[in-house]
Write an enzyme that holds these catalytic residues in place. Structure first.
Site, PDB file in Angstrom:
ATOM      1  N   HIS A  87       0.874  -1.180   0.000  1.00 49.57           N
ATOM      2  CA  HIS A  87       0.000   0.000   0.000  1.00 49.57           C
ATOM      3  C   HIS A  87       0.909   1.228   0.000  1.00 49.57           C
ATOM      4  O   HIS A  87       2.148   1.103  -0.034  1.00 49.57           O
ATOM      5  CB  HIS A  87      -0.943  -0.028   1.204  1.00 49.57           C
ATOM      6  CG  HIS A  87      -0.252  -0.288   2.520  1.00 49.57           C
ATOM      7  ND1 HIS A  87       0.671   0.585   3.058  1.00 49.57           N
ATOM      8  CD2 HIS A  87      -0.312  -1.344   3.380  1.00 49.57           C
ATOM      9  CE1 HIS A  87       1.106   0.101   4.205  1.00 49.57           C
ATOM     10  NE2 HIS A  87       0.542  -1.078   4.417  1.00 49.57           N
ATOM     11  N   HIS A 130       4.023   1.316   2.344  1.00 44.14           N
ATOM     12  CA  HIS A 130       5.215   0.626   1.815  1.00 44.14           C
ATOM     13  C   HIS A 130       5.868   1.473   0.708  1.00 44.14           C
ATOM     14  O   HIS A 130       7.095   1.609   0.653  1.00 44.14           O
ATOM     15  CB  HIS A 130       4.836  -0.716   1.189  1.00 44.14           C
ATOM     16  CG  HIS A 130       4.229  -1.716   2.126  1.00 44.14           C
ATOM     17  ND1 HIS A 130       2.933  -2.133   2.022  1.00 44.14           N
ATOM     18  CD2 HIS A 130       4.755  -2.396   3.169  1.00 44.14           C
ATOM     19  CE1 HIS A 130       2.678  -3.040   2.955  1.00 44.14           C
ATOM     20  NE2 HIS A 130       3.758  -3.214   3.675  1.00 44.14           N
ATOM     21  N   GLN A 136       7.534 -15.318  12.147  1.00 50.29           N
ATOM     22  CA  GLN A 136       7.080 -14.215  12.991  1.00 50.29           C
ATOM     23  C   GLN A 136       5.573 -14.254  13.262  1.00 50.29           C
ATOM     24  O   GLN A 136       5.031 -13.351  13.892  1.00 50.29           O
ATOM     25  CB  GLN A 136       7.487 -12.865  12.406  1.00 50.29           C
ATOM     26  CG  GLN A 136       6.730 -12.422  11.175  1.00 50.29           C
ATOM     27  CD  GLN A 136       7.329 -11.170  10.593  1.00 50.29           C
ATOM     28  OE1 GLN A 136       8.434 -11.161  10.064  1.00 50.29           O
ATOM     29  NE2 GLN A 136       6.610 -10.054  10.688  1.00 50.29           N
ATOM     30  N   GLU A 175       7.803   3.823  10.844  1.00 51.73           N
ATOM     31  CA  GLU A 175       7.529   4.095  12.266  1.00 51.73           C
ATOM     32  C   GLU A 175       6.193   3.489  12.681  1.00 51.73           C
ATOM     33  O   GLU A 175       5.923   3.347  13.866  1.00 51.73           O
ATOM     34  CB  GLU A 175       7.506   5.611  12.517  1.00 51.73           C
ATOM     35  CG  GLU A 175       8.878   6.250  12.448  1.00 51.73           C
ATOM     36  CD  GLU A 175       8.834   7.748  12.674  1.00 51.73           C
ATOM     37  OE1 GLU A 175       7.732   8.341  12.584  1.00 51.73           O
ATOM     38  OE2 GLU A 175       9.906   8.332  12.913  1.00 51.73           O
ATOM     39  N   LYS A 176       5.376   3.135  11.712  1.00 56.08           N
ATOM     40  CA  LYS A 176       4.095   2.445  11.997  1.00 56.08           C
ATOM     41  C   LYS A 176       4.340   1.273  12.953  1.00 56.08           C
ATOM     42  O   LYS A 176       3.540   1.017  13.845  1.00 56.08           O
ATOM     43  CB  LYS A 176       3.500   1.965  10.679  1.00 56.08           C
ATOM     44  CG  LYS A 176       2.570   0.789  10.752  1.00 56.08           C
ATOM     45  CD  LYS A 176       1.192   1.246  11.091  1.00 56.08           C
ATOM     46  CE  LYS A 176       0.181   0.157  11.346  1.00 56.08           C
ATOM     47  NZ  LYS A 176       0.493  -1.198  11.046  1.00 56.08           N
ATOM     48  N   ILE A 192       2.175   6.482   7.118  1.00 59.05           N
ATOM     49  CA  ILE A 192       1.242   7.000   6.120  1.00 59.05           C
ATOM     50  C   ILE A 192      -0.163   6.550   6.513  1.00 59.05           C
ATOM     51  O   ILE A 192      -0.372   5.378   6.860  1.00 59.05           O
ATOM     52  CB  ILE A 192       1.602   6.490   4.701  1.00 59.05           C
ATOM     53  CG1 ILE A 192       3.065   6.816   4.368  1.00 59.05           C
ATOM     54  CG2 ILE A 192       0.656   7.060   3.658  1.00 59.05           C
ATOM     55  CD1 ILE A 192       3.416   8.285   4.324  1.00 59.05           C
ATOM     56  N   SER A 206      -2.290  -0.336   6.542  1.00 58.58           N
ATOM     57  CA  SER A 206      -1.773  -1.642   6.954  1.00 58.58           C
ATOM     58  C   SER A 206      -2.344  -2.690   6.021  1.00 58.58           C
ATOM     59  O   SER A 206      -3.508  -2.591   5.611  1.00 58.58           O
ATOM     60  CB  SER A 206      -2.217  -1.935   8.395  1.00 58.58           C
ATOM     61  OG  SER A 206      -2.029  -3.316   8.677  1.00 58.58           O
ATOM     62  N   ARG A 224      -3.259  -5.420   6.885  1.00 53.85           N
ATOM     63  CA  ARG A 224      -4.349  -6.063   7.631  1.00 53.85           C
ATOM     64  C   ARG A 224      -5.672  -5.324   7.478  1.00 53.85           C
ATOM     65  O   ARG A 224      -6.727  -5.899   7.743  1.00 53.85           O
ATOM     66  CB  ARG A 224      -3.997  -6.156   9.113  1.00 53.85           C
ATOM     67  CG  ARG A 224      -2.969  -7.213   9.409  1.00 53.85           C
ATOM     68  CD  ARG A 224      -3.035  -7.671  10.857  1.00 53.85           C
ATOM     69  NE  ARG A 224      -2.326  -8.914  11.031  1.00 53.85           N
ATOM     70  CZ  ARG A 224      -1.016  -9.025  11.121  1.00 53.85           C
ATOM     71  NH1 ARG A 224      -0.263  -7.955  11.061  1.00 53.85           N
ATOM     72  NH2 ARG A 224      -0.455 -10.199  11.253  1.00 53.85           N
TER      73      ARG A 224
HETATM   74  P1  AMP Z   1       4.894  -5.192   6.522  1.00 52.40           P
HETATM   75  O1  AMP Z   1       4.658  -5.557   5.092  1.00 52.40           O
HETATM   76  O2  AMP Z   1       3.634  -4.956   7.295  1.00 52.40           O
HETATM   77  O3  AMP Z   1       5.851  -6.123   7.207  1.00 52.40           O
HETATM   78  O4  AMP Z   1       5.598  -3.778   6.509  1.00 52.40           O
HETATM   79  C1  AMP Z   1       6.781  -3.575   5.785  1.00 52.40           C
HETATM   80  C2  AMP Z   1       7.341  -2.238   6.130  1.00 52.40           C
HETATM   81  O5  AMP Z   1       6.411  -1.215   5.792  1.00 52.40           O
HETATM   82  C3  AMP Z   1       7.644  -2.080   7.618  1.00 52.40           C
HETATM   83  O6  AMP Z   1       8.842  -1.362   7.781  1.00 52.40           O
HETATM   84  C4  AMP Z   1       6.462  -1.277   8.099  1.00 52.40           C
HETATM   85  O7  AMP Z   1       6.738  -0.512   9.258  1.00 52.40           O
HETATM   86  C5  AMP Z   1       6.212  -0.379   6.911  1.00 52.40           C
HETATM   87  N1  AMP Z   1       4.855   0.142   6.936  1.00 52.40           N
HETATM   88  C6  AMP Z   1       3.711  -0.572   7.075  1.00 52.40           C
HETATM   89  N2  AMP Z   1       2.642   0.252   7.119  1.00 52.40           N
HETATM   90  C7  AMP Z   1       3.123   1.507   7.008  1.00 52.40           C
HETATM   91  C8  AMP Z   1       2.519   2.802   6.999  1.00 52.40           C
HETATM   92  N3  AMP Z   1       1.211   2.966   7.116  1.00 52.40           N
HETATM   93  N4  AMP Z   1       3.332   3.876   6.878  1.00 52.40           N
HETATM   94  C9  AMP Z   1       4.670   3.728   6.768  1.00 52.40           C
HETATM   95  N5  AMP Z   1       5.306   2.542   6.774  1.00 52.40           N
HETATM   96  C10 AMP Z   1       4.538   1.441   6.890  1.00 52.40           C
END
Ligand code: AMP
Length: 283
Positions: free
Chosen positions: A37, A40, A64, A151-152, A179, A188, A190
């Site tokens: 999204h 990312h 994880q 930082e999310k 974001i 997210s 999710r």
């Molecule tokens: P994930 O795919 O959920 O493991 O996230 C991959 C990376 O994207 C991680 O560093 C997350 O912290 C980052 N991320 C996920 N959601 C957001 C968001 N809304 N804003 C900024 N970074 C994000």
């Protein structure tokens, strides 16, 4: 523009990277679990600005997930993910499979102590061991000089920083702003699992955090704000608030007043989906 080259094997990844390393290039890595999204993509954009070469990784890391149903239901959208990356002109989309990351006989785990005991670590046993292990592997596999994390997932960001420092992995870990959707909900993967009804309630988490942040700014101790905020979230439809806490940025210790740079961090369940968020609290 065409899809980025997709590499699935470590040998081909290393062969691709070798000439970049030989030139002393800056190599950025953006580790993800896919279902990309704009959150990312903001990391990819920052990596592209800083680095000569950018690698995005997609790996839904079984190590994880402490709940098999969560792993099963995690969205997998590789084709559309590759499409979303087209406009960034990245060098490699690295999509290793399970046996590539965890071959037969795999027996090593990276554990970061202390930082992993609280918040999500207290509620998801083993989760951060899985994160630290896979991220250490991705750092070593990609030989990146720079890594971009959101930082999310603030606790994850601090754990990854500590892991890289402790293990002397020569990489700079960049923390990038969260974001959000227009209504404030942190983006997210999710969120795709939320029903229409739950999606309407979801932004209450961020609203509640903003409200508490304002009260903290007027000098109210956090201990007076915590329970009412959790109750309001449950009244709004969140079924369980796992934590709603104020902690110091550096060591994640609990704070009652922002005497040093801090975050409000929360995790809560909404209609079977676990959402997390956090915001900065300035001293
Ligand atoms: P994930 O795919 O959920 O493991 O996230 C991959 C990376 O994207 C991680 O560093 C997350 O912290 C980052 N991320 C996920 N959601 C957001 C968001 N809304 N804003 C900024 N970074 C994000």
């Amino acid at each position: 523009m065409s899809h980025p080259p997709i590499l699935r094997g470590l040998d081909e990844l290393r062969a691709t990277i070798a000439p970049w390393q030989a030139k002393g290039a800056r190599i950025g890595v953006v580790p993800t679990m896919g279902a990309l999204h704009d959150g990312h993509l903001s990391l990819v954009e920052l990596a592209k600005k800083d680095c000569d070469h950018v690698i995005v990784t997609i790996f839904v890391n079984p190590m994880q997930f402490n709940n098999p149903d969560d792993l099963e239901s995690y969205p997998r959208t590789e084709h559309s993910d590759a499409g979303k990356l087209e406009r960034f002109d990245i060098d490699v989309l690295y999509v290793p499979d399970g046996p590539q990351m965890y071959p037969e006989g795999f027996a090593s785990t990276v554990t970061v102590q202390g930082l992993t005991d609280v918040l999500c670590g207290a509620h998801r046993p083993g989760h951060f061991d899985g994160v630290a292990t896979v991220v250490a592997k991705l750092f070593l596999q990609t030989a990146a000089t720079d890594a971009y994390f959101g930082e999310k997932d603030f606790q994850q960001l601090q754990i990854v920083r500590r892991m890289a420092r402790d293990l002397d992995i020569p990489i700079k870990v960049h923390g990038c702003p969260t974001i959000r959707e227009i209504d404030g909900l942190a983006m997210s993967s999710r969120n795709l699992l939320l029903s229409d009804r739950a999606r309407v309630t979801a932004p209450r988490l961020y609203e509640e955090m903003e409200r508490v942040a304002q009260e903290i700014a007027t000098g109210t101790p956090f201990s007076q704000l915590q329970a009412p905020a959790m109750k309001r979230l449950e009244d709004a439809g969140y079924t369980e608030v796992e934590y709603f806490e104020m902690r110091a940025n550096d060591d994640l210790s609990l704070l009652d007043a922002p005497t040093r740079p801090a975050r409000l961090l929360a995790a809560a369940w909404l209609a079977g989906v676990r959402l997390i968020d956090n915001i900065a609290i300035e001293p």
